[in-house]
Structure formats: structure tokens, C-alpha cells
Design a protein around this motif. Structure first.
Motif, PDB file in Angstrom:
ATOM      1  N   THR A 280      -6.151   1.822  -8.351  1.00 44.47           N
ATOM      2  CA  THR A 280      -6.871   0.759  -8.160  1.00 44.47           C
ATOM      3  C   THR A 280      -6.508  -0.338  -7.192  1.00 44.47           C
ATOM      4  OG1 THR A 280      -5.984   0.360 -10.411  1.00 44.47           O
ATOM      5  CG2 THR A 280      -8.056   1.984 -10.234  1.00 44.47           C
TER       6      THR A 280
ATOM      7  N   SER B 280       0.664  -1.057  -0.237  1.00 43.14           N
ATOM      8  CA  SER B 280      -0.306   0.125   0.078  1.00 43.14           C
ATOM      9  C   SER B 280       1.143   1.204   0.097  1.00 43.14           C
ATOM     10  CB  SER B 280      -0.652   0.118   0.839  1.00 43.14           C
ATOM     11  OG  SER B 280      -1.087   1.137   1.527  1.00 43.14           O
TER      12      SER B 280
ATOM     13  N   GLN C 186      -4.634  -0.590  -4.522  1.00 48.91           N
ATOM     14  CA  GLN C 186      -5.026  -0.558  -3.319  1.00 48.91           C
ATOM     15  C   GLN C 186      -5.347  -1.445  -2.512  1.00 48.91           C
ATOM     16  OE1 GLN C 186      -3.265   0.591  -0.826  1.00 48.91           O
ATOM     17  NE2 GLN C 186      -2.142   2.933  -1.788  1.00 48.91           N
ATOM     18  N   PRO C 187      -4.896  -2.352  -1.242  1.00 49.00           N
ATOM     19  CA  PRO C 187      -5.510  -3.435  -1.131  1.00 49.00           C
ATOM     20  C   PRO C 187      -6.711  -3.265  -0.737  1.00 49.00           C
ATOM     21  CG  PRO C 187      -2.952  -3.004   0.486  1.00 49.00           C
ATOM     22  CD  PRO C 187      -3.234  -1.930  -1.026  1.00 49.00           C
ATOM     23  N   ASP C 188      -6.901  -1.747  -0.315  1.00 52.65           N
ATOM     24  CA  ASP C 188      -7.976  -1.590   0.564  1.00 52.65           C
ATOM     25  C   ASP C 188      -9.740  -1.669  -0.155  1.00 52.65           C
ATOM     26  OD1 ASP C 188     -10.289   0.308   1.963  1.00 52.65           O
ATOM     27  OD2 ASP C 188      -9.439  -0.448   3.171  1.00 52.65           O
ATOM     28  N   THR C 189     -10.107  -2.071  -0.049  1.00 46.49           N
ATOM     29  CA  THR C 189     -11.413  -1.919  -1.995  1.00 46.49           C
ATOM     30  C   THR C 189     -12.470  -0.857  -1.772  1.00 46.49           C
ATOM     31  OG1 THR C 189     -13.145  -3.740  -0.233  1.00 46.49           O
ATOM     32  CG2 THR C 189     -11.493  -3.780  -1.895  1.00 46.49           C
ATOM     33  N   HIS C 190     -12.486   0.287  -0.975  1.00 44.67           N
ATOM     34  CA  HIS C 190     -12.881   1.277  -0.491  1.00 44.67           C
ATOM     35  C   HIS C 190     -12.357   3.180  -1.334  1.00 44.67           C
ATOM     36  CE1 HIS C 190     -14.776  -1.768   2.644  1.00 44.67           C
ATOM     37  NE2 HIS C 190     -16.126  -0.886   2.329  1.00 44.67           N
TER      38      HIS C 190
END
Length: 110
Positions: A52, A6, A54-58
Motif C-alpha cells: 500500500t 518503489s 507504493q507511489p502508484d495509486t493503482h
């Protein structure tokens, strides 16, 4: 490893967005021409793709956290590229922003 990935992605996004904006600035404000502007537009587009991964999906969380990275990265860019000299309030503001990034992205959640 996820946090390291990240952080690397945030750094790449900062180079793409800040570098892209700088190229547009140079092309228009410093009269370097359309090729500089075009390169800036491409770099700004690349920034959109980097985010896009990034490990976070939000999306909102990632973009909000990136705002803090952008603040600190912009000051760093200014120091390295434009020989800008931040004062203690610039450094304090950047530290506060990066603290916000850490809370938003890496706080333990259920």
C-alpha cells in the motif's frame, strides 16, 4: 527518488511474502510447528501492508508488477536459503519478468 522508493518497497514486499510463504512451508511440510506457521501468516499480512505504500495509486498495476518481482525474488530466495541452483532458463525467465516490472511501473505515462 520515487523509483528508488518503489524498488525498496518491492524488495521489502518480496521478503515479507516469500519469507512468509517459506515459514508456512517449513512449519507444515517440514514439521517445524505452529509457531513457524503463525510467523509466516504475520509476514504474509505485512506484505499486504507494504504494497500500500507504493507511489502508484493503482492496485492492479502494483500487484501485476509485483508478480515479476516475486518470480525473481523466489529464485533468489531459493539460491540463498535453500541452496537451489537456477539454470539459464530460470535466469532468462526472471529477466523477462523484471523487464515487465520496469515497463509496467516505470514507463512514462501521461
Amino acid at each position: 527518488m520515487t523509483v528508488l522508493r518503489s524498488l525498496v518497497l518491492f524488495a521489502l514486499a518480496a521478503v515479507a511474502e516469500i519469507g512468509g510463504a517459506w515459514l508456512v512451508w517449513q512449519g507444515f511440510r517440514e514439521h517445524r510447528g505452529l509457531w513457524w506457521i503463525a510467523a509466516g501468516v504475520l509476514a504474509l499480512g505485512a506484505y499486504g501492508f507494504v504494497a500500500t505504500f507504493q507511489p502508484d495509486t493503482h492496485f492492479g498495476r502494483v500487484l501485476a508488477a509485483y508478480g515479476g518481482v516475486f518470480v525473481a525474488g523466489s529464485l533468489a530466495w531459493g539460491v540463498v536459503v535453500d541452496k537451489f541452483r537456477p539454470d539459464r532458463f530460470d535466469y532468462l525467465g526472471a529477466l523477462l519478468c523484471l523487464t515487465g516490472v520496469a515497463v509496467i511501473m516505470y514507463a512514462p505515462r501521461r
